[in-house]
Design an enzyme around this catalytic site. Structure first.
Site, PDB file in Angstrom:
ATOM      1  N   GLU A  34       1.073  -1.240  -0.097  1.00 50.43           N
ATOM      2  CA  GLU A  34       0.111  -0.387   0.417  1.00 50.43           C
ATOM      3  C   GLU A  34       0.543   1.504   0.259  1.00 50.43           C
ATOM      4  OE1 GLU A  34      -3.213   0.742  -0.656  1.00 50.43           O
ATOM      5  OE2 GLU A  34      -2.377   3.076   0.049  1.00 50.43           O
ATOM      6  N   ARG A 280     -27.421  11.135 -10.843  1.00 55.04           N
ATOM      7  CA  ARG A 280     -25.904  11.908 -10.796  1.00 55.04           C
ATOM      8  C   ARG A 280     -26.049  12.470 -12.171  1.00 55.04           C
ATOM      9  NH1 ARG A 280     -22.302   7.886  -6.782  1.00 55.04           N
ATOM     10  NH2 ARG A 280     -23.587   8.344  -4.664  1.00 55.04           N
TER      11      ARG A 280
END
Ligand code: ADP
Length: 451
Positions: A34, A280
């Protein structure tokens, strides 16, 4: 430094952590890499829920739903641009994904209605908690319990090998700048989307230049770029979802539920300009047609009283307050008479249950009549990238010609095809769990077979 694993997972968001747990439980040695100082990615920001049909939770709550309806809603929501095979696997495996999450300690006791869903199927933690934080907590806890190695602050820069067989990754430790190599037969790309990479998304969508993003800074599409460099096909890269109601100074998404509880949009002239409950994409376009390309979300004290989340927005100084309509109008330099007449006309529409101007039919249970009055100024922001790496239902990465890249898998927002032209709320979290699990299972299968 050279390390070895069966499966390397790039990215510690929802999809990556899920894949890591499944691969570990299948017997593989897994390393998660990560780049940020902490796991969670964009997943931790998710406030919606997880869509799933015919689940044990729905049954317990007496909710009738079907996989078929879930499939139909998802395809319709995506304007049928979705990959039907991916959606079929997605909808057929959603109930099992819910049970799996519950089995590893996740609270998903609540089910809500979502936009574009025929039946209530948005699974959420009980007590109104945001799903993202609870989900990342649960997954992280499981990663720790299993002692799955997780390198944070480490950016993967390259996937090594060829389309015949992947051999691992190269990464750099962001503190020491040291290069790290991990050898592995399977690599799972779970790096999320690219809504925080303006250069990349404007390559596909010039019209989004200058938009702010609602995403965390790590959402730069690294995995998509690295997979493409290896020969992976990409799909639907121009399909990018904007969220219409983003407060621009803090990039804070203002939930649709404020409108659902009765708020309206007014522009700088003090007028409504749309049915505020449209999808949206449509609302984003309408807002951009207004002077200044923004709108105010307007509500009153009744609404504030009924929605706990407003207090957080007030604390962050995102809400402008007026003790009367006139005072509010003065604060935001809107003509008070037009604002007053807009509110009067809206209240008449609420009383008659008929919005003659824009045909709104929901979120009309309360009028706007109790001072103080409030507005939040919002404009669209880049929110979700539907496109990405081409995969099949095994989460295997495919070249443009449809053949496999041996050892390469992708899941979550880094992969494309599940959502088509428009993602429904609740389908992203479902996607990261369903295809994250599949990527973990299939990647470990291959690595263990190769030995
Ligand atoms: P998803 O919802 O698909 O799981 P997230 O945004 O939640 O996506 O998680 C993706 C994670 O991948 C983020 O935590 C991000 O920081 C991480 N990431 C992105 N690019 C890289 C990279 N090059 N190396 C390591 N991690 C990365």
């Amino acid at each position: 430094q050279v390390m070895e694993a069966d499966v390397v997972v790039i990215g510690g968001g929802g999809a990556g952590l899920t894949a890591a747990i499944e691969a570990h439980d299948a017997g593989a040695k897994v390393i998660v890499v990560e780049k940020m100082p902490f796991v969670g990615g964009n997943t931790v920001r998710s406030k919606g829920g997880l869509n799933a049909a015919e689940t044990s939770v729905q049954k317990k709550l007496g909710i009738n739903d079907s996989v078929e309806a879930f499939y139909k809603d998802t395809m319709e929501g995506g304007k049928n641009l979705n990959d039907p095979e991916l959606v079929k696997y997605f909808t057929e495996n959603s109930a099992e994904a819910v049970d799996w999450l519950i089995s590893i300690g996740m609270d998903l006791g609540d089910v809500a209605a979502g936009a574009g869903a025929t039946n209530p199927r948005m699974h959420r933690p009980t007590g109104g908690k945001d799903i993202g934080a609870v989900l990342i907590d649960t997954l992280s806890k499981n990663i720790k319990e299993r002692k799955i190695e997780t390198l944070v602050n480490t950016t993967v820069t390259e996937i090594t090998g060829s389309t015949d067989q992947i051999t691992g990754i190269k990464a750099v430790d962001n503190n020491t700048k040291q290069e790290i190599q991990i050898k592995a037969d399977s690599v799972v790309v779970a790096t999320g989307g690219f809504a925080a990479n303006e250069k990349l998304y404007t390559k596909y969508r010039e019209d989004l230049k200058g938009f702010i993003t609602t995403n965390h800074t790590g959402a730069t599409g690294d995995g998509i770029i690295m997979a493409e460099a290896l020969g992976a096909g990409l799909v639907d890269m121009e399909q990018i979802q904007t969220n219409p109601t983003v407060e621009q100074s803090k990039a804070e998404v203002i939930s649709e539920s404020v409108r659902g509880l009765g708020a309206i949009f007014v522009n700088q002239s003090g007028n409504r300009f749309t049915n505020e409950m449209l999808t949206r994409d449509v609302l984003s376009a309408k807002i951009l047609e207004q002077e200044g390309k923004y709108t105010y979300i307007l509500f009153d004290q009744q609404l504030r009283d009924s929605m706990g989340a407003i207090e957080g927005l007030v604390k962050k100084n995102l809400v402008t307050e007026g003790n009367s309509i006139e005072e509010l109008a003065a604060k935001i330099s809107i003509d008070a008479a037009s604002l007053q007449s807009t509110i009067d006309r809206w209240n008449t529409a609420v009383a008659n249950k008929k919005d003659e101007d824009y045909g709104r039919e929901t979120g009309m249970d309360n009028n706007l009549s109790k001072a103080p009055y409030y507005v939040i100024k919002v404009a669209p922001g880049v929110h979700h990238t539907m496109g990405g790496i081409k995969i099949n239902t095994n989460a295997e990465v495919l070249k443009s010609d449809g053949t496999k890249i041996n050892g390469l898998y992708a899941a979550g927002e880094a992969a494309g095809g599940v959502h088509g032209a428009n993602r429904l709320g609740g389908n992203a979290v479902a996607d990261i769990i369903i295809y994250g699990r599949q990527a973990g299972i299939k990647s470990s299968e291959l690595a263990l077979k190769n030995g």
